[in-house]
Each structure stands twice: as structure tokens, then as C-alpha cells.
Design a protein around this motif. Structure first.
Motif, PDB file in Angstrom:
ATOM      1  N   TRP A  63     -28.130  -4.228  -2.895  1.00  0.00           N
ATOM      2  CA  TRP A  63     -29.030  -4.706  -2.598  1.00  0.00           C
ATOM      3  C   TRP A  63     -28.500  -5.295  -1.442  1.00  0.00           C
ATOM      4  O   TRP A  63     -29.199  -4.758  -0.471  1.00  0.00           O
ATOM      5  N   SER A  64     -26.835  -4.957  -0.986  1.00  0.00           N
ATOM      6  CA  SER A  64     -26.627  -6.191   0.006  1.00  0.00           C
ATOM      7  C   SER A  64     -27.262  -4.299   1.442  1.00  0.00           C
ATOM      8  O   SER A  64     -27.746  -4.868   2.520  1.00  0.00           O
ATOM      9  N   SER A  65     -26.618  -3.346   0.784  1.00  0.00           N
ATOM     10  CA  SER A  65     -26.834  -1.872   1.195  1.00  0.00           C
ATOM     11  C   SER A  65     -28.239  -1.632   1.964  1.00  0.00           C
ATOM     12  O   SER A  65     -28.547  -1.201   2.796  1.00  0.00           O
ATOM     13  N   TYR A  66     -29.221  -1.778   0.920  1.00  0.00           N
ATOM     14  CA  TYR A  66     -30.757  -1.956   1.462  1.00  0.00           C
ATOM     15  C   TYR A  66     -30.953  -2.966   2.516  1.00  0.00           C
ATOM     16  O   TYR A  66     -31.569  -2.336   3.034  1.00  0.00           O
ATOM     17  N   LEU A  67     -30.316  -3.832   2.761  1.00  0.00           N
ATOM     18  CA  LEU A  67     -31.213  -5.007   3.571  1.00  0.00           C
ATOM     19  C   LEU A  67     -30.205  -4.429   4.788  1.00  0.00           C
ATOM     20  O   LEU A  67     -30.806  -5.109   5.307  1.00  0.00           O
ATOM     21  N   PHE A  68     -29.164  -4.356   5.099  1.00  0.00           N
ATOM     22  CA  PHE A  68     -28.465  -4.993   5.830  1.00  0.00           C
ATOM     23  C   PHE A  68     -27.518  -3.619   6.705  1.00  0.00           C
ATOM     24  O   PHE A  68     -27.723  -3.161   7.282  1.00  0.00           O
ATOM     25  N   VAL A  69     -27.568  -2.741   5.817  1.00  0.00           N
ATOM     26  CA  VAL A  69     -27.379  -1.579   6.716  1.00  0.00           C
ATOM     27  C   VAL A  69     -28.002  -0.164   6.252  1.00  0.00           C
ATOM     28  O   VAL A  69     -29.845   0.604   5.963  1.00  0.00           O
ATOM     29  N   ARG A  70     -28.258   0.421   7.956  1.00  0.00           N
ATOM     30  CA  ARG A  70     -29.638   0.817   8.547  1.00  0.00           C
ATOM     31  C   ARG A  70     -28.772   2.372   9.675  1.00  0.00           C
ATOM     32  O   ARG A  70     -27.436   2.222   9.608  1.00  0.00           O
ATOM     33  N   SER A  71     -29.233   2.584   9.867  1.00  0.00           N
ATOM     34  CA  SER A  71     -28.865   4.532  10.349  1.00  0.00           C
ATOM     35  C   SER A  71     -28.875   4.059  12.019  1.00  0.00           C
ATOM     36  O   SER A  71     -29.800   2.764  12.175  1.00  0.00           O
ATOM     37  N   ASN A  72     -28.115   4.281  12.827  1.00  0.00           N
ATOM     38  CA  ASN A  72     -27.590   3.416  14.345  1.00  0.00           C
ATOM     39  C   ASN A  72     -27.298   5.287  14.844  1.00  0.00           C
ATOM     40  O   ASN A  72     -26.122   5.222  15.389  1.00  0.00           O
ATOM     41  N   PRO A  73     -28.177   5.752  15.019  1.00  0.00           N
ATOM     42  CA  PRO A  73     -28.421   7.034  15.797  1.00  0.00           C
ATOM     43  C   PRO A  73     -27.807   7.002  17.202  1.00  0.00           C
ATOM     44  O   PRO A  73     -28.860   5.848  17.654  1.00  0.00           O
ATOM     45  N   ARG A  74     -27.598   7.560  17.636  1.00  0.00           N
ATOM     46  CA  ARG A  74     -27.551   7.840  19.594  1.00  0.00           C
ATOM     47  C   ARG A  74     -28.867   8.962  19.707  1.00  0.00           C
ATOM     48  O   ARG A  74     -28.217  10.331  19.667  1.00  0.00           O
ATOM     49  N   GLY A  75     -29.612   8.490  19.146  1.00  0.00           N
ATOM     50  CA  GLY A  75     -31.041   9.561  20.064  1.00  0.00           C
ATOM     51  C   GLY A  75     -31.956   8.622  19.793  1.00  0.00           C
ATOM     52  O   GLY A  75     -32.027   7.482  19.617  1.00  0.00           O
ATOM     53  N   TRP A  76     -33.224   9.358  19.440  1.00  0.00           N
ATOM     54  CA  TRP A  76     -34.339   9.182  18.280  1.00  0.00           C
ATOM     55  C   TRP A  76     -34.252   7.794  17.657  1.00  0.00           C
ATOM     56  O   TRP A  76     -34.022   8.742  16.721  1.00  0.00           O
ATOM     57  N   LEU A  77     -35.292   6.738  17.324  1.00  0.00           N
ATOM     58  CA  LEU A  77     -35.166   6.284  16.061  1.00  0.00           C
ATOM     59  C   LEU A  77     -36.129   5.514  15.865  1.00  0.00           C
ATOM     60  O   LEU A  77     -36.991   4.956  16.618  1.00  0.00           O
TER      61      LEU A  77
END
Length: 82
Positions: A39-53
Motif C-alpha cells: 500500500w505504501s508503495s502504491y501511494l509513495f513510489v513513483r518513477s523518476n526518469p531522466r526524460g519525458w514523464l
């Protein structure tokens, strides 16, 4: 200053918008089955790419609608999603 292309109001300053986070994050199919880590992963973990998001923005000082844009995380260039 970042300029955000609103499909309803035209291009506006970012100060008129509120950042809503990464776009396209699917809600869990069975949220009651998730443990605390998932649940915490769903709420707080997002991708952080170097490029388009792809991101969600809310035009609070304009049409008060949500929109999806693509932002380059290095240059802060914003474009409408293709």
C-alpha cells in the motif's frame, strides 16, 4: 517559469496549476488485499526518469479541470501528450 498548455484555456503560467503527480498510476484492483508495504508503495513510489514523464495537473486558477501533460524532468519543457 514553466508554461503549461491547457486544452481549455490555452498556454498559462504554472502558478495557475497544482501538480497532481504521475499520470497513469492504476488503482489497485483489490486494495483490501494489500499489505502495508504494498500500500505504501502504491501511494509513495513513483518513477523518476531522466526524460519525458506523463503527469496530471489541475488548473485551479482557470477552468478547474484536470489535464495530462508530458514534462521533461531535466529541462522542465512541457508538451501535450501524443
Amino acid at each position: 517559469m514553466i508554461r503549461v498548455p491547457c486544452p481549455h484555456c490555452g498556454e498559462r503560467d504554472e502558478t495557475e496549476f497544482h501538480y497532481g503527480g504521475q499520470a497513469g498510476v492504476a488503482y489497485p484492483a483489490d486494495p483490501s488485499a494489500l499489505d502495508d508495504v504494498a500500500w505504501s508503495s502504491y501511494l509513495f513510489v513513483r518513477s523518476n526518469p531522466r526524460g519525458w514523464l506523463r503527469e496530471r495537473w489541475f488548473h485551479g486558477a482557470g477552468c478547474r479541470r484536470w489535464l495530462t501533460v508530458e514534462r521533461h524532468t531535466v529541462t522542465d519543457e512541457i508538451r501535450s501528450p501524443s
